[in-house]
Write a protein that holds these residues in place. Structure first.
Motif, mmCIF file in Angstrom:
data_model
loop_
_atom_site.group_PDB
_atom_site.id
_atom_site.type_symbol
_atom_site.label_atom_id
_atom_site.label_comp_id
_atom_site.label_asym_id
_atom_site.label_seq_id
_atom_site.Cartn_x
_atom_site.Cartn_y
_atom_site.Cartn_z
ATOM 1 N N UNK A 1 1.029 -1.137 0.156
ATOM 2 C CA UNK A 1 -0.002 -0.358 0.013
ATOM 3 C C UNK A 1 0.769 1.415 0.226
ATOM 4 N N UNK A 2 0.584 2.386 -0.055
ATOM 5 C CA UNK A 2 1.050 3.997 0.091
ATOM 6 C C UNK A 2 -0.097 4.180 -1.147
ATOM 7 N N UNK A 3 0.406 5.948 0.015
ATOM 8 C CA UNK A 3 -0.218 6.910 -0.046
ATOM 9 C C UNK A 3 -0.434 7.137 -1.549
ATOM 10 N N UNK A 4 -1.582 7.345 -1.927
ATOM 11 C CA UNK A 4 -1.564 8.797 -3.624
ATOM 12 C C UNK A 4 -2.384 9.871 -3.331
ATOM 13 N N UNK A 5 -1.990 10.865 -3.955
ATOM 14 C CA UNK A 5 -2.056 13.027 -4.268
ATOM 15 C C UNK A 5 -3.486 11.926 -4.142
ATOM 16 N N UNK A 6 -4.129 11.533 -5.911
ATOM 17 C CA UNK A 6 -5.772 11.590 -6.054
ATOM 18 C C UNK A 6 -6.084 9.913 -5.818
ATOM 19 N N UNK A 7 -7.319 10.205 -5.168
ATOM 20 C CA UNK A 7 -7.427 8.174 -4.851
ATOM 21 C C UNK A 7 -7.437 7.883 -6.425
ATOM 22 N N UNK A 8 -7.403 8.588 -7.574
ATOM 23 C CA UNK A 8 -8.016 8.373 -9.199
ATOM 24 C C UNK A 8 -6.240 7.989 -9.927
ATOM 25 N N UNK A 9 -5.103 8.604 -9.120
ATOM 26 C CA UNK A 9 -4.006 7.911 -9.486
ATOM 27 C C UNK A 9 -3.303 6.784 -9.937
ATOM 28 N N UNK A 10 -2.295 6.538 -10.230
ATOM 29 C CA UNK A 10 -1.876 5.405 -10.951
ATOM 30 C C UNK A 10 -0.721 4.704 -10.060
ATOM 31 N N UNK A 11 0.071 6.285 -9.251
ATOM 32 C CA UNK A 11 1.070 5.918 -8.762
ATOM 33 C C UNK A 11 1.329 6.785 -7.429
ATOM 34 N N UNK A 12 2.453 6.126 -6.496
ATOM 35 C CA UNK A 12 1.961 7.050 -5.481
ATOM 36 C C UNK A 12 2.802 8.326 -6.029
ATOM 37 N N UNK A 13 3.257 9.200 -4.705
ATOM 38 C CA UNK A 13 3.604 10.817 -5.273
ATOM 39 C C UNK A 13 5.196 10.351 -5.419
ATOM 40 N N UNK A 14 5.519 10.954 -6.741
ATOM 41 C CA UNK A 14 6.770 11.066 -7.001
ATOM 42 C C UNK A 14 7.710 11.107 -5.874
ATOM 43 N N UNK A 15 7.609 11.322 -5.081
ATOM 44 C CA UNK A 15 8.965 11.844 -3.519
ATOM 45 C C UNK A 15 8.582 10.394 -2.441
ATOM 46 N N UNK A 16 7.159 9.342 -2.795
ATOM 47 C CA UNK A 16 7.402 8.679 -2.260
ATOM 48 C C UNK A 16 8.469 7.135 -1.884
ATOM 49 N N UNK A 17 9.487 7.701 -0.695
ATOM 50 C CA UNK A 17 9.763 6.545 -0.432
ATOM 51 C C UNK A 17 10.267 5.499 0.181
ATOM 52 N N UNK A 18 8.904 5.153 0.583
ATOM 53 C CA UNK A 18 8.332 4.515 1.702
ATOM 54 C C UNK A 18 7.871 3.283 1.753
ATOM 55 N N UNK A 19 8.012 2.308 0.918
ATOM 56 C CA UNK A 19 7.568 0.982 0.162
ATOM 57 C C UNK A 19 7.418 0.418 1.846
ATOM 58 N N UNK A 20 6.596 -0.344 1.788
ATOM 59 C CA UNK A 20 6.655 -1.406 3.346
ATOM 60 C C UNK A 20 7.089 -3.054 2.174
ATOM 61 N N UNK A 21 7.539 -4.112 3.726
ATOM 62 C CA UNK A 21 7.857 -5.341 2.907
ATOM 63 C C UNK A 21 6.727 -5.788 2.078
ATOM 64 N N UNK A 22 5.092 -5.401 1.947
ATOM 65 C CA UNK A 22 4.358 -6.125 1.453
ATOM 66 C C UNK A 22 3.806 -6.945 1.821
ATOM 67 N N UNK A 23 3.130 -7.728 1.956
ATOM 68 C CA UNK A 23 2.458 -9.450 2.417
ATOM 69 C C UNK A 23 2.391 -10.153 1.015
ATOM 70 N N UNK A 24 2.587 -11.514 1.397
ATOM 71 C CA UNK A 24 2.084 -12.451 0.224
ATOM 72 C C UNK A 24 0.954 -12.452 0.043
ATOM 73 N N UNK A 25 1.212 -12.885 -1.155
ATOM 74 C CA UNK A 25 -0.901 -13.225 -0.684
ATOM 75 C C UNK A 25 -0.413 -14.638 -2.322
ATOM 76 N N UNK A 26 -0.866 -15.623 -2.341
ATOM 77 C CA UNK A 26 0.007 -16.692 -2.720
ATOM 78 C C UNK A 26 -1.520 -17.715 -3.751
ATOM 79 N N UNK A 27 -2.341 -18.009 -4.688
ATOM 80 C CA UNK A 27 -3.599 -18.510 -5.030
ATOM 81 C C UNK A 27 -3.113 -19.799 -5.617
ATOM 82 N N UNK A 28 -3.126 -20.602 -5.215
ATOM 83 C CA UNK A 28 -3.128 -21.850 -5.634
ATOM 84 C C UNK A 28 -3.996 -23.587 -4.937
ATOM 85 N N UNK A 29 -3.984 -24.267 -5.483
ATOM 86 C CA UNK A 29 -4.618 -25.807 -5.255
ATOM 87 C C UNK A 29 -3.823 -26.450 -4.918
#
Length: 125
Positions: free
Chosen positions: A97-125
């Protein structure tokens, strides 16, 4: 330095559901508009899957997520959530997840550099 903290991922069978959560590492960093992104493979670009406005009244979804996912937020908890239903193998990815300038943006602000580790989603049978 503040960074985003994501949780809620896991191994799920196709057709299953997950609810992902995100919050900044420090409460002083207030999320305004925010978005969920995913990276499906190492080296592949992160893509936006959903965005939400500060008050939650406006949302956007990637075509691949429309109709089976819901982005929401709880501003009292300074948290943003993504529920995904009817999970498919192609949803396998690390979700961020990341902040956006506007909800309709497709990327975070250009100066955003605080990505987290993320969370892994694996879909498999």
């Amino acid at each position: 330095q503040v960074h985003m903290v994501e949780s809620g991922g896991g191994l799920v069978q196709p057709g299953g559901s997950l609810r992902l959560s995100c919050a900044p590492s420090t409460p002083n960093y207030k999320l305004a508009a925010a978005g969920w992104f995913r990276r499906q493979a190492p080296g592949k670009e992160r893509e936006l899957v959903a965005g939400i406005s500060w008050l939650g009244g406006s949302k956007q979804y990637a075509d691949s997520m429309k109709g089976r996912s819901t982005i929401s937020r709880d501003n009292d908890k300074n948290a943003v959530y993504l529920e995904i239903n009817n999970l498919k193998p192609e949803d396998t990815a690390i979700y961020y997840c990341a902040p956006l300038n506007y909800y309709s943006d497709y990327q975070p602000p250009s100066d955003f550099n605080s990505w987290g580790q993320g969370t892994q989603v694996t879909v498999s049978s």
